[in-house]
Design a protein around this motif. Structure first.
Motif, mmCIF file in Angstrom:
data_model
loop_
_atom_site.group_PDB
_atom_site.id
_atom_site.type_symbol
_atom_site.label_atom_id
_atom_site.label_comp_id
_atom_site.label_asym_id
_atom_site.label_seq_id
_atom_site.Cartn_x
_atom_site.Cartn_y
_atom_site.Cartn_z
ATOM 1 N N ASP A 1 0.827 -1.208 0.065
ATOM 2 C CA ASP A 1 -0.039 -0.151 0.043
ATOM 3 C C ASP A 1 0.817 1.237 -0.057
ATOM 4 O O ASP A 1 1.647 1.346 0.874
ATOM 5 C CB ASP A 1 -0.845 0.112 1.373
ATOM 6 N N TRP A 2 0.672 2.124 -0.928
ATOM 7 C CA TRP A 2 1.320 3.223 -1.122
ATOM 8 C C TRP A 2 1.608 4.387 0.086
ATOM 9 O O TRP A 2 2.663 4.823 0.401
ATOM 10 C CB TRP A 2 1.023 4.083 -2.474
ATOM 11 N N GLN A 3 0.460 4.192 0.756
ATOM 12 C CA GLN A 3 0.255 5.194 1.807
ATOM 13 C C GLN A 3 1.249 5.097 2.992
ATOM 14 O O GLN A 3 1.576 5.734 3.842
ATOM 15 C CB GLN A 3 -1.097 5.384 2.436
ATOM 16 N N LEU A 4 1.553 3.529 3.109
ATOM 17 C CA LEU A 4 2.306 3.087 4.168
ATOM 18 C C LEU A 4 3.686 3.629 4.113
ATOM 19 O O LEU A 4 4.536 3.928 4.822
ATOM 20 C CB LEU A 4 2.545 1.777 4.273
ATOM 21 N N TYR A 5 4.366 3.720 2.944
ATOM 22 C CA TYR A 5 5.624 4.115 2.406
ATOM 23 C C TYR A 5 5.782 5.645 2.994
ATOM 24 O O TYR A 5 6.839 6.017 3.410
ATOM 25 C CB TYR A 5 5.887 3.719 1.197
ATOM 26 N N LEU A 6 4.763 6.572 2.531
ATOM 27 C CA LEU A 6 4.862 7.717 2.968
ATOM 28 C C LEU A 6 4.867 8.007 4.640
ATOM 29 O O LEU A 6 5.285 8.740 5.204
ATOM 30 C CB LEU A 6 3.861 8.592 2.446
ATOM 31 N N GLY A 7 3.986 7.060 5.135
ATOM 32 C CA GLY A 7 4.025 6.872 6.418
ATOM 33 C C GLY A 7 4.951 6.499 7.445
ATOM 34 O O GLY A 7 5.384 6.914 8.295
ATOM 35 N N VAL A 8 5.744 5.517 6.604
ATOM 36 C CA VAL A 8 7.114 5.314 7.239
ATOM 37 C C VAL A 8 7.956 6.442 7.237
ATOM 38 O O VAL A 8 8.851 6.542 8.219
ATOM 39 C CB VAL A 8 7.908 4.035 6.333
ATOM 40 N N LEU A 9 8.220 7.187 5.943
ATOM 41 C CA LEU A 9 9.186 8.422 6.061
ATOM 42 C C LEU A 9 8.724 9.471 7.005
ATOM 43 O O LEU A 9 9.423 9.908 7.901
ATOM 44 C CB LEU A 9 8.809 9.111 4.835
ATOM 45 N N MET A 10 7.255 9.564 7.309
ATOM 46 C CA MET A 10 7.028 10.466 8.431
ATOM 47 C C MET A 10 7.286 9.800 9.952
ATOM 48 O O MET A 10 7.750 10.732 10.631
ATOM 49 C CB MET A 10 5.462 10.531 8.306
ATOM 50 N N TYR A 11 7.098 8.491 9.762
ATOM 51 C CA TYR A 11 7.591 7.923 11.156
ATOM 52 C C TYR A 11 8.931 8.028 11.583
ATOM 53 O O TYR A 11 9.315 8.352 12.671
ATOM 54 C CB TYR A 11 7.243 6.281 10.951
ATOM 55 N N TRP A 12 9.780 8.032 10.507
ATOM 56 C CA TRP A 12 11.328 8.163 10.648
ATOM 57 C C TRP A 12 11.766 9.442 11.065
ATOM 58 O O TRP A 12 12.531 9.781 11.919
ATOM 59 C CB TRP A 12 11.924 7.887 9.344
ATOM 60 N N GLY A 13 10.712 10.651 10.670
ATOM 61 C CA GLY A 13 11.077 11.891 11.079
ATOM 62 C C GLY A 13 10.755 12.109 12.626
ATOM 63 O O GLY A 13 11.230 13.176 13.035
ATOM 64 N N ILE A 14 10.112 11.090 13.204
ATOM 65 C CA ILE A 14 9.548 10.983 14.502
ATOM 66 C C ILE A 14 10.385 10.212 15.338
ATOM 67 O O ILE A 14 10.723 10.618 16.461
ATOM 68 C CB ILE A 14 8.057 10.868 14.818
ATOM 69 N N VAL A 15 10.589 8.993 14.943
ATOM 70 C CA VAL A 15 11.235 7.850 15.721
ATOM 71 C C VAL A 15 12.748 8.005 15.838
ATOM 72 O O VAL A 15 13.484 7.597 16.507
ATOM 73 C CB VAL A 15 10.867 6.543 15.092
#
Length: 510
Positions: free
Chosen positions: A286-300
């Motif tokens: 799912d494409w949205q998860l890959y953008l979500g992962v980048l956002m996640y990295w910006g926090i984690v």
């Protein structure tokens, strides 16, 4: 009472009672689907009962989880690297390997959660990681340290994604942020508790022939095992089997989760709850998860940079090890309070049909500002107050942003097993950011740590760009579906249910 306690040795009368209750529950569910009549259920009271029975236990579990993975940072400044003769990069490697196995075992763990029941699975893996934490207290060299950290990653892998998914089995999408915040704020309390506990435990230096840093691992690991045994009797599985709810309340809880997407589609469509490997494949592609992962990295990345190295950063500012431990406490306590406030308003916005994304974006702005202050103060030199203030502000942005990120993505994944696999993938790949962050703050860069602060800024900017791109994509897809002639009328309810968030009637939450 846990689900284990819900299964006493049966007598004939008890079997009749259980069967009667089952019939009553099934009758309630059937009536609910036919008439949706829940006038006898006090919704606020029922939610409050869920909160009281679920959230405190889950918060304690995650507090101990975060404590056991991050206490290596406290042990480091109390002599771990010296006693184990670690090389310059030895600590960073030991911190990194945890996240590799943590990532690898998250999806399998989430899929096993429903099969083996949360009340059994979560305490079981907790006992295992508690034992690993105790073992960290008796390692004698670099290699044994790395092996135990690898095992710790395997055993802890199922806790956070498991509980994040577990909460979606109890609460609707517009209630999730506050519950995720209550649960995740335990991580910030763990940060404060870790520093304070480490400050007290190291006073045992020499007891039993063990150094103070060893007692940090041993005592905290034993505490985890004791709490895990108690959790076997305190955790519940699912709303339909919760003994603290009445049959009518169970029917209401099950019904509202099953049909929570109906407000978006305008007709009563139950969410698909059958396991299919296709849902797992759809989740990880799912494409949205890959953008979500980048956002996640910006926090984690900032999260683990802070949790693993905050005591070291403060220690290098010129404070003693004991004071460095104590100075972490006010940072984490403030972050916990802000997490609850931001998550409360995020849920309030969702209930009003407004966006969740601003409640992630603005905390990420705080992360960015904080690390800019930290790198500026470090570059200038001799201004420890500015560096401390920057790290303080960054932490106060990290902890509210994290549950917001998880909630937003989980709200936009439809289908029970797709959500389970998707959340595990999102959190699992996202936590590889922890592996990266473990190497941001190198000893050769002390005391300024300019490289570490700079990398945190880079990942935060990438995360903010991903967040904006994700919101724009959701808006575009929603607009396209609104304008399309396909209103879903050519599809049966079952077909729309199986399509999940790809159904023409589904609208993404912004």
């Amino acid at each position: 009472m846990s689900s284990l306690a819900e299964k006493p040795v049966s007598t004939g009368q008890e079997d009749d009672d259980v069967q009667g209750e089952k019939v009553t529950l099934e009758h309630g569910l059937n009536a609910a689907e036919r008439h949706e009549d829940f006038s006898g259920v006090d919704e606020k009271k029922t939610l409050r009962k869920m909160d009281i029975r679920l959230i405190p236990v889950l918060a304690v579990l995650y507090l101990l989880s975060f404590l056991d993975r991050g206490n290596i940072g406290n042990a480091k400044i109390q002599g771990l690297t010296r006693d184990l003769h670690l090389s310059t990069n030895g600590y960073n490697i030991a911190a990194t390997v945890f996240f590799l196995t943590y990532f690898a075992f998250e999806i399998p763990s989430n899929l096993l959660l429903k099969r083996f029941r949360p009340s059994v699975w979560l305490p079981s893996i907790m006992i295992a990681w508690g034992a690993c934490t105790v073992c960290l207290g008796v390692v004698n060299d670099f290699h044994s340290l790395v092996v135990v950290r690898i095992c710790l990653g395997i055993t802890e892998a199922g806790l956070y994604p498991g509980v994040a998914y577990y909460l979606t089995m109890w609460y609707c999408t517009n209630e999730m942020a506050l519950r995720q915040g209550l649960f995740f704020s335990a991580a910030s309390v763990a940060g404060a508790f870790s520093g304070l506990l480490a400050y007290l435990i190291v006073k045992m230096n020499g007891v039993g022939g063990y150094a103070g840093w060893r007692w940090i691992f041993i005592l905290e690991g034993l505490l985890t095992v004791v709490v895990a045994i108690a959790a076997l009797f305190l955790l519940y599985d699912f709303p339909e089997t919760a003994s603290f709810l009445t049959p009518e309340e169970r029917a209401w809880a099950v019904h509202r989760l099953k049909y929570q997407g109906s407000s978006r589609v305008g007709r009563m469509i139950a969410e698909n709850n059958k396991f299919r490997w296709r849902d797992v494949v759809n989740a990880v592609t799912d494409w949205q998860l890959y953008l979500g992962v980048l956002m996640y990295w910006g926090i984690v990345c900032p999260l683990y940079g802070i949790s693993l190295f905050l005591p070291t950063i403060i220690d290098e500012l010129g404070y003693t090890a004991a004071i460095a431990q104590l100075l972490t406490v006010p940072i984490y306590i403030t972050a916990a309070a802000l997490t609850l406030v931001v998550c409360y308003f995020s849920d309030k916005a969702a209930k009003a049909g407004k966006s969740r994304s601003p409640y992630i974006f603005f905390p990420m702005c705080a992360i960015l500002i904080g690390f800019i202050m930290a790198i500026a103060g470090s570059a200038a030199g001799n201004v420890p107050g500015v560096v401390y203030a920057g790290v303080f502000i960054a932490t106060c942005g990290i902890y509210p942003a994290f549950p917001g990120n998880i909630t937003w993505l989980s709200n936009n994944l439809a289908g029970s097993y797709k959500r389970a696999a998707g959340m595990a993938f999102h959190i699992g790949v996202g936590n590889l950011g922890g592996a990266m962050a473990s190497n941001f703050y190198r000893q050769v860069d002390a005391p300024k740590f300019l490289l570490g602060h700079g990398l945190e800024i880079m990942f935060c900017v990438i995360g903010m760009i991903a967040l904006v791109a994700l919101r724009i994509s959701y808006m575009r897809i929603n607009k396209t579906r609104d304008m399309a002639e396909d209103d879903g009328s050519d599809n049966s309810d079952q077909q729309l249910s199986e399509m999940g968030d790809r159904a023409p009637t589904f609208r993404y939450q912004l």
